[in-house]
Scaffold this motif. Sequence first.
Motif, PDB file in Angstrom:
ATOM      1  N   SER A 272       0.829  -1.211   0.000  1.00  0.00           N
ATOM      2  CA  SER A 272       0.000   0.000   0.000  1.00  0.00           C
ATOM      3  C   SER A 272       0.860   1.257   0.000  1.00  0.00           C
ATOM      4  CB  SER A 272      -0.923   0.002   1.216  1.00  0.00           C
ATOM      5  OG  SER A 272      -0.176  -0.057   2.420  1.00  0.00           O
ATOM      6  N   ILE A 273       2.012   1.207   0.660  1.00  0.00           N
ATOM      7  CA  ILE A 273       2.898   2.378   0.695  1.00  0.00           C
ATOM      8  C   ILE A 273       3.527   2.592  -0.684  1.00  0.00           C
ATOM      9  CG2 ILE A 273       4.971   3.361   1.738  1.00  0.00           C
ATOM     10  CD1 ILE A 273       4.312   1.860   4.282  1.00  0.00           C
ATOM     11  N   ILE A 274       3.961   1.506  -1.332  1.00  0.00           N
ATOM     12  CA  ILE A 274       4.524   1.632  -2.675  1.00  0.00           C
ATOM     13  C   ILE A 274       3.484   2.195  -3.637  1.00  0.00           C
ATOM     14  CG2 ILE A 274       5.578   0.375  -4.579  1.00  0.00           C
ATOM     15  CD1 ILE A 274       7.328   0.551  -2.122  1.00  0.00           C
ATOM     16  N   THR A 275       2.246   1.735  -3.511  1.00  0.00           N
ATOM     17  CA  THR A 275       1.173   2.269  -4.357  1.00  0.00           C
ATOM     18  C   THR A 275       0.951   3.742  -4.101  1.00  0.00           C
ATOM     19  OG1 THR A 275       0.110   0.083  -4.325  1.00  0.00           O
ATOM     20  CG2 THR A 275      -1.228   1.945  -5.031  1.00  0.00           C
ATOM     21  N   LEU A 276       0.986   4.145  -2.837  1.00  0.00           N
ATOM     22  CA  LEU A 276       0.789   5.553  -2.493  1.00  0.00           C
ATOM     23  C   LEU A 276       1.894   6.427  -3.075  1.00  0.00           C
ATOM     24  CD1 LEU A 276      -0.691   7.780  -0.912  1.00  0.00           C
ATOM     25  CD2 LEU A 276       0.701   7.153   1.084  1.00  0.00           C
ATOM     26  N   VAL A 277       3.142   5.979  -2.948  1.00  0.00           N
ATOM     27  CA  VAL A 277       4.261   6.769  -3.485  1.00  0.00           C
ATOM     28  C   VAL A 277       4.143   6.886  -5.003  1.00  0.00           C
ATOM     29  CG1 VAL A 277       6.760   6.800  -3.792  1.00  0.00           C
ATOM     30  CG2 VAL A 277       5.785   6.180  -1.577  1.00  0.00           C
ATOM     31  N   THR A 278       3.768   5.792  -5.669  1.00  0.00           N
ATOM     32  CA  THR A 278       3.601   5.830  -7.126  1.00  0.00           C
ATOM     33  C   THR A 278       2.524   6.827  -7.530  1.00  0.00           C
ATOM     34  OG1 THR A 278       4.261   3.500  -7.261  1.00  0.00           O
ATOM     35  CG2 THR A 278       3.126   4.435  -9.170  1.00  0.00           C
ATOM     36  N   CYS A 279       1.404   6.822  -6.832  1.00  0.00           N
ATOM     37  CA  CYS A 279       0.316   7.749  -7.158  1.00  0.00           C
ATOM     38  C   CYS A 279       0.731   9.197  -6.921  1.00  0.00           C
ATOM     39  CB  CYS A 279      -0.924   7.411  -6.332  1.00  0.00           C
ATOM     40  SG  CYS A 279      -1.696   5.832  -6.738  1.00  0.00           S
ATOM     41  N   ILE A 280       1.467   9.442  -5.844  1.00  0.00           N
ATOM     42  CA  ILE A 280       1.901  10.816  -5.540  1.00  0.00           C
ATOM     43  C   ILE A 280       2.859  11.324  -6.618  1.00  0.00           C
ATOM     44  CG2 ILE A 280       3.234  12.218  -3.918  1.00  0.00           C
ATOM     45  CD1 ILE A 280       2.065  10.549  -1.661  1.00  0.00           C
ATOM     46  N   VAL A 281       3.806  10.478  -7.022  1.00  0.00           N
ATOM     47  CA  VAL A 281       4.769  10.888  -8.055  1.00  0.00           C
ATOM     48  C   VAL A 281       4.057  11.186  -9.370  1.00  0.00           C
ATOM     49  CG1 VAL A 281       6.728  10.119  -9.436  1.00  0.00           C
ATOM     50  CG2 VAL A 281       6.690   9.673  -6.986  1.00  0.00           C
ATOM     51  N   GLN A 282       3.124  10.349  -9.740  1.00  0.00           N
ATOM     52  CA  GLN A 282       2.429  10.567 -11.012  1.00  0.00           C
ATOM     53  C   GLN A 282       1.497  11.773 -10.935  1.00  0.00           C
ATOM     54  OE1 GLN A 282       1.126   6.277 -11.935  1.00  0.00           O
ATOM     55  NE2 GLN A 282       2.064   6.985 -13.818  1.00  0.00           N
ATOM     56  N   PHE A 283       0.931  12.020  -9.780  1.00  0.00           N
ATOM     57  CA  PHE A 283       0.130  13.231  -9.624  1.00  0.00           C
ATOM     58  C   PHE A 283       1.000  14.476  -9.771  1.00  0.00           C
ATOM     59  CE2 PHE A 283      -1.180  16.587  -6.606  1.00  0.00           C
ATOM     60  CZ  PHE A 283      -2.341  17.003  -7.247  1.00  0.00           C
ATOM     61  N   GLY A 284       2.221  14.415  -9.210  1.00  0.00           N
ATOM     62  CA  GLY A 284       3.128  15.556  -9.345  1.00  0.00           C
ATOM     63  C   GLY A 284       3.498  15.822 -10.797  1.00  0.00           C
ATOM     64  N   LEU A 285       3.781  14.762 -11.559  1.00  0.00           N
ATOM     65  CA  LEU A 285       4.086  14.948 -12.981  1.00  0.00           C
ATOM     66  C   LEU A 285       2.861  15.415 -13.761  1.00  0.00           C
ATOM     67  CD1 LEU A 285       6.349  11.846 -13.730  1.00  0.00           C
ATOM     68  CD2 LEU A 285       7.056  14.212 -13.386  1.00  0.00           C
ATOM     69  N   GLY A 286       1.684  14.984 -13.326  1.00  0.00           N
ATOM     70  CA  GLY A 286       0.460  15.369 -14.015  1.00  0.00           C
ATOM     71  C   GLY A 286       0.094  16.829 -13.850  1.00  0.00           C
ATOM     72  N   LEU A 287       0.725  17.529 -12.920  1.00  0.00           N
ATOM     73  CA  LEU A 287       0.428  18.956 -12.756  1.00  0.00           C
ATOM     74  C   LEU A 287       0.793  19.747 -14.007  1.00  0.00           C
ATOM     75  CD1 LEU A 287       1.580  19.562  -9.064  1.00  0.00           C
ATOM     76  CD2 LEU A 287      -0.761  19.350  -9.938  1.00  0.00           C
ATOM     77  N   LEU A 288       1.781  19.273 -14.770  1.00  0.00           N
ATOM     78  CA  LEU A 288       2.108  19.929 -16.038  1.00  0.00           C
ATOM     79  C   LEU A 288       0.919  19.908 -16.985  1.00  0.00           C
ATOM     80  CD1 LEU A 288       4.197  21.203 -17.994  1.00  0.00           C
ATOM     81  CD2 LEU A 288       4.865  18.872 -18.631  1.00  0.00           C
ATOM     82  N   LEU A 289       0.125  18.857 -16.919  1.00  0.00           N
ATOM     83  CA  LEU A 289      -1.037  18.733 -17.793  1.00  0.00           C
ATOM     84  C   LEU A 289      -2.206  19.589 -17.323  1.00  0.00           C
ATOM     85  CD1 LEU A 289      -0.938  14.851 -18.239  1.00  0.00           C
ATOM     86  CD2 LEU A 289       0.310  16.601 -19.520  1.00  0.00           C
ATOM     87  N   CYS A 290      -2.101  20.148 -16.146  1.00  0.00           N
ATOM     88  CA  CYS A 290      -3.155  21.031 -15.616  1.00  0.00           C
ATOM     89  C   CYS A 290      -2.918  22.492 -15.973  1.00  0.00           C
ATOM     90  CB  CYS A 290      -3.254  20.888 -14.095  1.00  0.00           C
ATOM     91  SG  CYS A 290      -3.721  19.246 -13.529  1.00  0.00           S
ATOM     92  N   THR A 291      -1.866  22.773 -16.710  1.00  0.00           N
ATOM     93  CA  THR A 291      -1.598  24.144 -17.130  1.00  0.00           C
ATOM     94  C   THR A 291      -2.392  24.458 -18.392  1.00  0.00           C
ATOM     95  OG1 THR A 291       0.324  23.458 -18.437  1.00  0.00           O
ATOM     96  CG2 THR A 291       0.705  24.014 -16.126  1.00  0.00           C
ATOM     97  N   ASP A 292      -2.274  25.705 -18.849  1.00  0.00           N
ATOM     98  CA  ASP A 292      -3.021  26.103 -20.037  1.00  0.00           C
ATOM     99  C   ASP A 292      -2.459  25.495 -21.321  1.00  0.00           C
ATOM    100  OD1 ASP A 292      -0.720  27.505 -19.789  1.00  0.00           O
ATOM    101  OD2 ASP A 292      -1.564  29.479 -20.203  1.00  0.00           O
ATOM    102  N   SER A 293      -1.306  24.859 -21.251  1.00  0.00           N
ATOM    103  CA  SER A 293      -0.771  24.134 -22.423  1.00  0.00           C
ATOM    104  C   SER A 293      -0.876  22.622 -22.242  1.00  0.00           C
ATOM    105  CB  SER A 293       0.694  24.517 -22.661  1.00  0.00           C
ATOM    106  OG  SER A 293       1.507  24.097 -21.573  1.00  0.00           O
ATOM    107  N   GLY A 294      -1.739  22.201 -21.326  1.00  0.00           N
ATOM    108  CA  GLY A 294      -1.823  20.781 -20.985  1.00  0.00           C
ATOM    109  C   GLY A 294      -2.213  19.892 -22.146  1.00  0.00           C
ATOM    110  N   LEU A 295      -3.126  20.338 -23.014  1.00  0.00           N
ATOM    111  CA  LEU A 295      -3.575  19.497 -24.122  1.00  0.00           C
ATOM    112  C   LEU A 295      -2.443  19.230 -25.112  1.00  0.00           C
ATOM    113  CD1 LEU A 295      -6.075  18.048 -25.207  1.00  0.00           C
ATOM    114  CD2 LEU A 295      -6.529  20.054 -26.627  1.00  0.00           C
ATOM    115  N   TYR A 296      -1.542  20.196 -25.289  1.00  0.00           N
ATOM    116  CA  TYR A 296      -0.392  19.963 -26.167  1.00  0.00           C
ATOM    117  C   TYR A 296       0.511  18.863 -25.601  1.00  0.00           C
ATOM    118  CZ  TYR A 296      -1.818  24.497 -28.084  1.00  0.00           C
ATOM    119  OH  TYR A 296      -2.539  25.527 -28.644  1.00  0.00           O
ATOM    120  N   TRP A 297       0.697  18.867 -24.284  1.00  0.00           N
ATOM    121  CA  TRP A 297       1.541  17.859 -23.664  1.00  0.00           C
ATOM    122  C   TRP A 297       0.864  16.484 -23.669  1.00  0.00           C
ATOM    123  CZ3 TRP A 297       6.532  18.395 -22.592  1.00  0.00           C
ATOM    124  CH2 TRP A 297       7.045  19.697 -22.511  1.00  0.00           C
TER     125      TRP A 297
END
Length: 779
Positions: free
Chosen positions: A526-551
Amino acid sequence: MSNRVSHDPRGGVPHYPAVDDASSSSSTTSYNVDDGFQQIYVNSKPQYDTNISYHGYDLSRDVSEYPIDAGRDHTQRNTGNAPVPTPRKIRTNQPPNPPAAQNKNQREEWSGRFDFFFSSLGYAVGLGAIWRFPYLCYRNGGGVFLIPYAIFLFFLGIPLFYLEVNLGQFTSQGAVHCWRMAPIFKGLGISMSIMSFFMTTYYAMLVGYSILYFVLSFRSKLEWSTCNSPWAGLNCTDNFTSFLTPCNYENTFRDPNGQCYLWDAQGKTSISIGWWNLEKRLEFKKPVLPSDDYFNNYILNKSTGMSDISTMEWPLVLSLLAAWVIIYGCLCRGVKLSGKLRLYVVYFTSVFPYVILLILGIRGWTLPGMSRGIYFYMKPDFKRLADQRVWNDAANQIFFVLSVAYGGLITLSSYNKFNQRTFGNSFIVSIANVLTSIFAGFVIFAYLGYLSYITGQNVESVVSEGPGLAFIVYPYAVTTLPAAPLWSILFFLMLILLGLDSVFASIETIVVVITDQIHGLRRYNSIITLVTCIVQFGLGLLLCTDSGLYWITFLDQFTGSYPAFVIGFFECIVIAYIYGSNNFRDDIKVMLGEKDWGVRLFPIFKICWLFLTPLLILALIIFTSIHYPPLQLGRYHFPRWSYNLGWGLTALILSGVVLYAIYAFIRMVIIDRNSPRVLINPEPKWGPLLDHNRKKVAYYHGGHQGVLVSAIDRLKKRTLSREALARSRRSRSLPDDDRVLTSGLRTKNHRYAANDRRAELEANLLFNSNEDPYYGYPV
């Protein structure tokens, strides 16, 4: 009450009453439980439990073997209700009743027989069918896209799907350890997990879009149904009934500029009442759907390019966070919980998408002009078959929509029972996925035909192409239905469920690759799953910008095309030419039996793995390397530096194969001083994970040597034998005692000279093989 005594049939050894029997006499027997151990009070001799050791005496053996009460006075015997010392419990790591299929490595299994089927169905039949297929088909000319799509389904998709499902089930291992058949290719699993990592990063953002639309649908009127909002552009059009005016009324005038005017009392034309010329109308103002402006200007607040990043869209951040919270909540307890969760809602999640698509389809198929879209969808333009991009996108979509080469199928099937049928699951899931994609195409192209009819445009020019097509046409489609907010809620709930099912398997793939490499981390799953989700959420913040669809477009292009082709190619090479397709057939036969349909149809899969599938993939790799398809989103062409970044991302994904091959060579050949053949020969641990399954395989065929290693050994043996024979012919003679050595080796039909026989024995000694020393030579 007197105690009952039974006698052992082996030798008349008395057995005293069990605890349950003794407990019937409350006056003579009592119990006191202290710290988890029983303290027993009896009249005469103590009752015994086979799992308890009484001060060193193993009472599961014959009682007569122990000197009970020996060496003590009769008056000191336990004749009253005196307590017997507390027995010592035997400490053991094994459960008292271990389940028959318990995994010695504590690896989980599916709790039900249908868990894998519906998990793989949800993993494959996801947003790839509803979201990705329509826009690729729209971009590549409609019906012509279906021709290479069908070809690649039967010669790429189904063979690789069947390969991965059997490989995962046979080994009960993740995407890395399942390649122990050829240790140098273990890096394939690492590349699969890296590719799944980046794919899941933008896939979760699509789930976030669906969550945001789902929340915004809880209104009395959908915002994207009209243009009366600040986000609406100049060309936003929500009333297509007055898109063109006949301009044949009294006191009207058709101006050459395409507009229709009214004559006033003075005979002047000053009041425009619309447009009568379609070309001029489209030239002046190309109509844009309100759902198009809503998605690009409000949901995304889309910038002008990939590098133009200025704002963070906080509604998208919250939606992405909600998506990852749901994902972790479903996966934190492992596959058994997620499998049960999927099974509980299986009838809902498997039928619900088709119900929603059918309702939208019925409405779209009754709209005027829908035949234009269906005609565009089904009529192939054979000239487009010369376009490399059509073939590249079709193969890419097959890999994506069936999820082959991403590691998820290997991971899901590794939780199967060893003898679970695989052919039916592989065939049904593959065909259901493709049929769902085609069915979704009929729905979305019906609305595109309707929009073409009311606007007078060609079907290929109605809306902007790209990954956002599903978030433009489908939201507009629900506005044409009565009670539009209700249907919008149900539709985006469907997208959320489809997206989550696909993400689940990808996250499990990443976690299993980590925990299979380091077994001690399995208790912290469960801890490994949590760390994986947190890391991917952090990278996904780039897709939440106004140029997210291009990325998103960038990641969709570079993470699933070229790397998936390379991984799929090596999968076929390892199975067919290194381990051996016949060896793999024997493994499947042990696992499923000779009467299984997969075993009966194995020659077809063998031909695909040996020739058709690798040759098709190799052709795709070569043409893609020579001329990579241009990357664009609508009219926006991506800058040159994005291609360099994309090839760097491709190299990062494939680095798992290359770096692990280098590591394996250094570790196994240079450091451990093994022969290079260990890199392409199955490891001793290759095979099923459970011991009783390994014994079953050993009973049937005892394990296999890699077909490539066997071929090299035979070639090496023949070479050594010929060299030894040549040396022996050049020698002068043999000692007399060698005649004794060779005299017993002659046969009825073939008589060898002493020199030749000695050379042959010398070659066999040099070869030092476990095979028949006279392989390939008549004796």
